[in-house]
Write a protein that holds these residues in place. Structure first.
Motif, PDB file in Angstrom:
ATOM      1  N   TRP A   1      53.770   2.393  68.338  1.00 30.93           N
ATOM      2  CA  TRP A   1      52.494   1.695  68.401  1.00 30.93           C
ATOM      3  C   TRP A   1      52.032   1.999  69.982  1.00 30.93           C
ATOM      4  O   TRP A   1      52.733   1.908  70.824  1.00 30.93           O
ATOM      5  N   ASP A   2      50.621   2.611  70.211  1.00 29.12           N
ATOM      6  CA  ASP A   2      50.354   3.097  71.539  1.00 29.12           C
ATOM      7  C   ASP A   2      49.408   1.768  72.041  1.00 29.12           C
ATOM      8  O   ASP A   2      48.668   2.115  73.040  1.00 29.12           O
ATOM      9  N   GLY A   3      49.254   0.721  71.411  1.00 30.40           N
ATOM     10  CA  GLY A   3      48.353  -0.371  71.856  1.00 30.40           C
ATOM     11  C   GLY A   3      47.125  -0.399  70.949  1.00 30.40           C
ATOM     12  O   GLY A   3      46.200  -1.180  71.058  1.00 30.40           O
ATOM     13  N   ARG A   4      46.741   0.739  70.137  1.00 30.43           N
ATOM     14  CA  ARG A   4      45.516   0.894  69.409  1.00 30.43           C
ATOM     15  C   ARG A   4      46.108   1.230  67.947  1.00 30.43           C
ATOM     16  O   ARG A   4      45.066   0.643  67.190  1.00 30.43           O
ATOM     17  N   LYS A   5      46.830   2.015  67.780  1.00 30.44           N
ATOM     18  CA  LYS A   5      47.127   2.518  66.166  1.00 30.44           C
ATOM     19  C   LYS A   5      48.542   2.720  66.109  1.00 30.44           C
ATOM     20  O   LYS A   5      49.326   2.966  67.221  1.00 30.44           O
ATOM     21  N   TRP A   6      49.023   2.830  64.988  1.00 29.29           N
ATOM     22  CA  TRP A   6      50.475   3.251  64.725  1.00 29.29           C
ATOM     23  C   TRP A   6      50.635   4.920  64.280  1.00 29.29           C
ATOM     24  O   TRP A   6      49.419   5.127  63.847  1.00 29.29           O
ATOM     25  N   THR A   7      51.436   5.536  64.894  1.00 28.44           N
ATOM     26  CA  THR A   7      51.813   7.033  64.594  1.00 28.44           C
ATOM     27  C   THR A   7      52.904   7.058  63.767  1.00 28.44           C
ATOM     28  O   THR A   7      54.007   6.655  64.478  1.00 28.44           O
ATOM     29  N   ARG A   8      53.085   7.792  62.838  1.00 21.74           N
ATOM     30  CA  ARG A   8      54.356   8.008  61.874  1.00 21.74           C
ATOM     31  C   ARG A   8      54.915   9.373  62.447  1.00 21.74           C
ATOM     32  O   ARG A   8      54.148  10.230  62.529  1.00 21.74           O
ATOM     33  N   MET A   9      56.186   9.525  62.974  1.00 20.26           N
ATOM     34  CA  MET A   9      56.639  10.651  63.344  1.00 20.26           C
ATOM     35  C   MET A   9      57.360  11.499  62.158  1.00 20.26           C
ATOM     36  O   MET A   9      57.882  10.889  61.133  1.00 20.26           O
ATOM     37  N   ASP A  10      57.295  12.655  62.318  1.00 20.32           N
ATOM     38  CA  ASP A  10      57.820  13.741  61.083  1.00 20.32           C
ATOM     39  C   ASP A  10      59.313  13.471  61.413  1.00 20.32           C
ATOM     40  O   ASP A  10      60.067  13.129  62.451  1.00 20.32           O
ATOM     41  N   ALA A  11      60.327  13.309  60.143  1.00 20.72           N
ATOM     42  CA  ALA A  11      61.486  13.433  60.177  1.00 20.72           C
ATOM     43  C   ALA A  11      62.192  14.311  59.124  1.00 20.72           C
ATOM     44  O   ALA A  11      61.280  14.385  58.153  1.00 20.72           O
ATOM     45  N   PRO A  12      63.326  14.954  59.193  1.00 18.51           N
ATOM     46  CA  PRO A  12      63.978  15.784  58.026  1.00 18.51           C
ATOM     47  C   PRO A  12      63.830  15.131  56.668  1.00 18.51           C
ATOM     48  O   PRO A  12      64.020  13.774  56.719  1.00 18.51           O
ATOM     49  N   ALA A  13      63.560  15.692  55.883  1.00 21.57           N
ATOM     50  CA  ALA A  13      63.580  15.341  54.356  1.00 21.57           C
ATOM     51  C   ALA A  13      65.220  14.606  54.123  1.00 21.57           C
ATOM     52  O   ALA A  13      65.250  13.706  53.140  1.00 21.57           O
ATOM     53  N   GLU A  14      66.013  15.236  54.689  1.00 20.20           N
ATOM     54  CA  GLU A  14      67.322  14.581  54.358  1.00 20.20           C
ATOM     55  C   GLU A  14      68.053  13.372  55.151  1.00 20.20           C
ATOM     56  O   GLU A  14      68.729  12.684  54.904  1.00 20.20           O
ATOM     57  N   ALA A  15      66.787  12.943  56.227  1.00 13.17           N
ATOM     58  CA  ALA A  15      67.107  11.668  56.895  1.00 13.17           C
ATOM     59  C   ALA A  15      66.801  10.485  56.077  1.00 13.17           C
ATOM     60  O   ALA A  15      65.625  10.373  55.563  1.00 13.17           O
ATOM     61  N   GLY A  16      67.541   9.658  55.717  1.00 16.62           N
ATOM     62  CA  GLY A  16      67.360   8.365  55.251  1.00 16.62           C
ATOM     63  C   GLY A  16      67.133   7.380  55.910  1.00 16.62           C
ATOM     64  O   GLY A  16      66.505   7.516  57.123  1.00 16.62           O
ATOM     65  N   ALA A  17      67.084   6.147  55.228  1.00 17.25           N
ATOM     66  CA  ALA A  17      66.957   4.805  56.083  1.00 17.25           C
ATOM     67  C   ALA A  17      67.525   4.761  57.383  1.00 17.25           C
ATOM     68  O   ALA A  17      68.600   4.978  57.673  1.00 17.25           O
ATOM     69  N   MET A  18      66.537   4.410  58.599  1.00 17.44           N
ATOM     70  CA  MET A  18      66.955   4.296  59.816  1.00 17.44           C
ATOM     71  C   MET A  18      67.263   2.931  59.997  1.00 17.44           C
ATOM     72  O   MET A  18      66.591   2.041  59.710  1.00 17.44           O
ATOM     73  N   MET A  19      68.424   2.826  60.719  1.00 19.01           N
ATOM     74  CA  MET A  19      69.078   1.207  60.632  1.00 19.01           C
ATOM     75  C   MET A  19      68.892   0.772  62.248  1.00 19.01           C
ATOM     76  O   MET A  19      68.699  -0.407  62.441  1.00 19.01           O
ATOM     77  N   GLY A  20      68.823   1.777  63.121  1.00 17.28           N
ATOM     78  CA  GLY A  20      68.745   1.161  64.702  1.00 17.28           C
ATOM     79  C   GLY A  20      67.594   2.165  65.459  1.00 17.28           C
ATOM     80  O   GLY A  20      67.700   3.457  65.264  1.00 17.28           O
ATOM     81  N   VAL A  21      67.120   1.586  66.618  1.00 18.43           N
ATOM     82  CA  VAL A  21      66.379   2.519  67.316  1.00 18.43           C
ATOM     83  C   VAL A  21      66.489   1.916  68.631  1.00 18.43           C
ATOM     84  O   VAL A  21      66.835   0.553  68.876  1.00 18.43           O
ATOM     85  N   ALA A  22      66.391   2.844  69.971  1.00 13.00           N
ATOM     86  CA  ALA A  22      66.743   2.379  71.147  1.00 13.00           C
ATOM     87  C   ALA A  22      65.947   3.413  72.108  1.00 13.00           C
ATOM     88  O   ALA A  22      65.827   4.561  71.695  1.00 13.00           O
ATOM     89  N   ALA A  23      65.450   2.840  73.327  1.00 15.65           N
ATOM     90  CA  ALA A  23      64.793   3.519  74.236  1.00 15.65           C
ATOM     91  C   ALA A  23      65.468   4.504  74.954  1.00 15.65           C
ATOM     92  O   ALA A  23      66.662   4.144  75.366  1.00 15.65           O
ATOM     93  N   THR A  24      65.121   5.612  75.276  1.00 13.53           N
ATOM     94  CA  THR A  24      65.652   6.598  76.221  1.00 13.53           C
ATOM     95  C   THR A  24      64.599   6.796  77.511  1.00 13.53           C
ATOM     96  O   THR A  24      63.616   5.981  77.673  1.00 13.53           O
ATOM     97  N   ARG A  25      64.909   7.685  78.135  1.00 12.80           N
ATOM     98  CA  ARG A  25      64.061   7.771  79.609  1.00 12.80           C
ATOM     99  C   ARG A  25      62.622   8.325  79.220  1.00 12.80           C
ATOM    100  O   ARG A  25      61.622   8.313  80.036  1.00 12.80           O
ATOM    101  N   ASP A  26      62.489   9.151  77.935  1.00 13.48           N
ATOM    102  CA  ASP A  26      61.232   9.889  77.553  1.00 13.48           C
ATOM    103  C   ASP A  26      61.075   9.679  76.071  1.00 13.48           C
ATOM    104  O   ASP A  26      60.286  10.385  75.627  1.00 13.48           O
ATOM    105  N   GLY A  27      61.617   8.489  75.581  1.00 13.88           N
ATOM    106  CA  GLY A  27      61.096   8.549  74.188  1.00 13.88           C
ATOM    107  C   GLY A  27      62.204   7.434  73.569  1.00 13.88           C
ATOM    108  O   GLY A  27      62.412   6.233  73.919  1.00 13.88           O
ATOM    109  N   VAL A  28      62.635   7.836  72.379  1.00 10.15           N
ATOM    110  CA  VAL A  28      63.668   6.954  71.344  1.00 10.15           C
ATOM    111  C   VAL A  28      64.620   7.699  70.830  1.00 10.15           C
ATOM    112  O   VAL A  28      64.396   8.987  70.625  1.00 10.15           O
ATOM    113  N   VAL A  29      65.965   7.275  70.705  1.00 13.89           N
ATOM    114  CA  VAL A  29      66.770   7.675  69.757  1.00 13.89           C
ATOM    115  C   VAL A  29      66.719   6.959  68.503  1.00 13.89           C
ATOM    116  O   VAL A  29      66.747   5.634  68.671  1.00 13.89           O
ATOM    117  N   ALA A  30      67.153   7.278  67.264  1.00 10.48           N
ATOM    118  CA  ALA A  30      67.439   6.443  65.987  1.00 10.48           C
ATOM    119  C   ALA A  30      68.373   7.035  65.131  1.00 10.48           C
ATOM    120  O   ALA A  30      68.797   8.258  65.296  1.00 10.48           O
TER     121      ALA A  30
END
Length: 390
Positions: free
Chosen positions: A292-321
């Motif tokens: 969310w950038d304050g105006r809209k939601w953007t969905r990120m591409d992910a590999p087809a083999e990646a299933g349900a994501m359980m956790g997300v955390a901020a890094t210096r320039d983005g996130v890891v999940a």
């Protein structure tokens, strides 16, 4: 409930996917820490000061012929290669630890489940010297529930989110059989004001719904996420602006069903959520990471083999999940920097063993994943704590 009937906080929706494909850059090496607990699941980790790491969860005890869940907390001095040590929590504490958070070395929280029939959630507070039980009240007519996420902003400002099972009606059996219980699920947010926990009024969402996580960038920017249940199985996003909680419009999750399992807020214009989207009734779920950038939601591409994501955390320039492999066992980790999505790889399941990652945290360049390892020759899960560097 349709998105049109939900109170809207600001801008619109976007189905725009990440512009760059998933990168095949070399994945970093993961190292597994030896945590001394057995029959234990780790539900999160945090660093309260520059040289200490805590990881928390729950131990499954089968003494007495049934399963009992007991709080488990471990600590490590990061200045040495010494072992992890188990440390006691508050006297009298029982049940799961579902989440851990720390504002400082003198202000940290553990949250878990409530007892039956309106018993409070026994949260635990760290004051720099010891852990103390701090009961969090449940709503009227609550049969059970709990807190799955906690965000510590200041000693007098901590938020926790979860769910409550609310009694609607008890219908006695005229033939003397068991009484029928009619109930529903509601999302739950609690606020610690420095003295006590207080239940917070939330927007009315679905007939059955709950919250899985909460994050705050400051006292006027708090986010909670979860999902509806049953026919309303789609993501829930709530926002607090310092005055009241508002429901966001349902993000375009791109599936038949969807849910958000974790959130990290870096500011009102920089919020990340992770969960899963379900394509059909036979699908176990595919990775769902949105920004969310304050105006809209953007969905990120992910590999087809990646299933349900359980956790997300901020890094210096983005996130890891971190999450599960789609339609299979095993773990999966991703890094998002701008529009670039990179696979972080994950230790492969060994013969007779599979990984179940629960949450992920970041300190500087170090990434920590907590969860459980499951062995076919052991009935109960074993603690899992993996680290790598970005």
């Amino acid at each position: 409930m349709s998105a049109a009937s939900v109170l809207v906080l600001g801008g619109g929706l976007s189905t725009t996917a990440a512009a760059d494909p998933v990168s095949e850059a070399p994945a970093p090496r993961w190292n597994q820490a030896k945590v001394p607990g057995e029959d234990t699941v780790l539900s999160g980790s945090v660093r309260p000061d520059a040289h200490t790491t805590w990881t928390a969860g729950f131990r499954i005890s089968q003494d007495g012929g049934g399963d009992a869940l007991l709080p488990a907390l471990f600590t490590h001095d990061d200045r040495s290669d010494g072992p992890w040590k188990e440390v006691p929590t508050a006297p009298g504490a029982v049940g799961r630890i579902n989440a851990i958070a720390a504002d400082s070395a003198r202000d940290a929280w553990l949250v878990g489940d409530a007892g039956w029939e309106g018993e409070p959630v026994m949260t635990q507070h760290w004051n720099g010297r010891s852990w103390r039980l701090e009961p969090a009240p449940m709503p009227e007519k609550a049969l059970g529930g709990g807190l799955l996420g906690v965000a510590a902003v200041a000693p007098n400002n901590t938020w926790a989110a979860g769910w409550a099972q609310i009694l609607d009606e008890r219908i006695p059996d005229p033939d003397g059989g068991p009484t029928q219980v009619i109930d529903h699920m509601e999302g739950l947010v609690q606020h610690w004001d420095g003295h006590a926990w207080n239940i917070v009024k939330l927007p009315k969402m679905y007939a059955n719904w709950g919250l899985n996580a909460i994050s705050a960038s400051g006292p006027r920017d708090v986010w909670a996420v979860g999902s509806g249940y049953g026919d309303d199985d789609r993501p829930v996003v709530l926002h607090f602006d310092g005055r009241s909680w508002t429901a966001m419009p349902t993000p375009p999750y791109g599936g038949l069903y969807g849910e958000f399992n974790d959130v990290v807020a870096n500011g009102p214009q920089d919020v990340w959520v992770a969960g899963r989207t379900i394509l059909d009734d036979k699908d176990r779920g595919h990775a769902l990471i949105m920004h969310w950038d304050g105006r809209k939601w953007t969905r990120m591409d992910a590999p087809a083999e990646a299933g349900a994501m359980m956790g997300v955390a901020a890094t210096r320039d983005g996130v890891v999940a971190v999450g599960r492999v789609a339609n299979d066992d095993g773990g999966y980790a991703l890094q998002v920097s701008g529009t670039r999505v990179t696979s972080l790889g994950f230790p492969a399941d060994a013969d007779g063993m599979s990984y179940s990652p629960w949450k992920i945290s970041v300190t500087g360049r170090e990434v920590t994943v907590s969860g459980s390892a499951n062995y076919v020759d052991q009935q109960l899960p074993q603690p899992l704590l993996l680290t790598t560097r970005l």
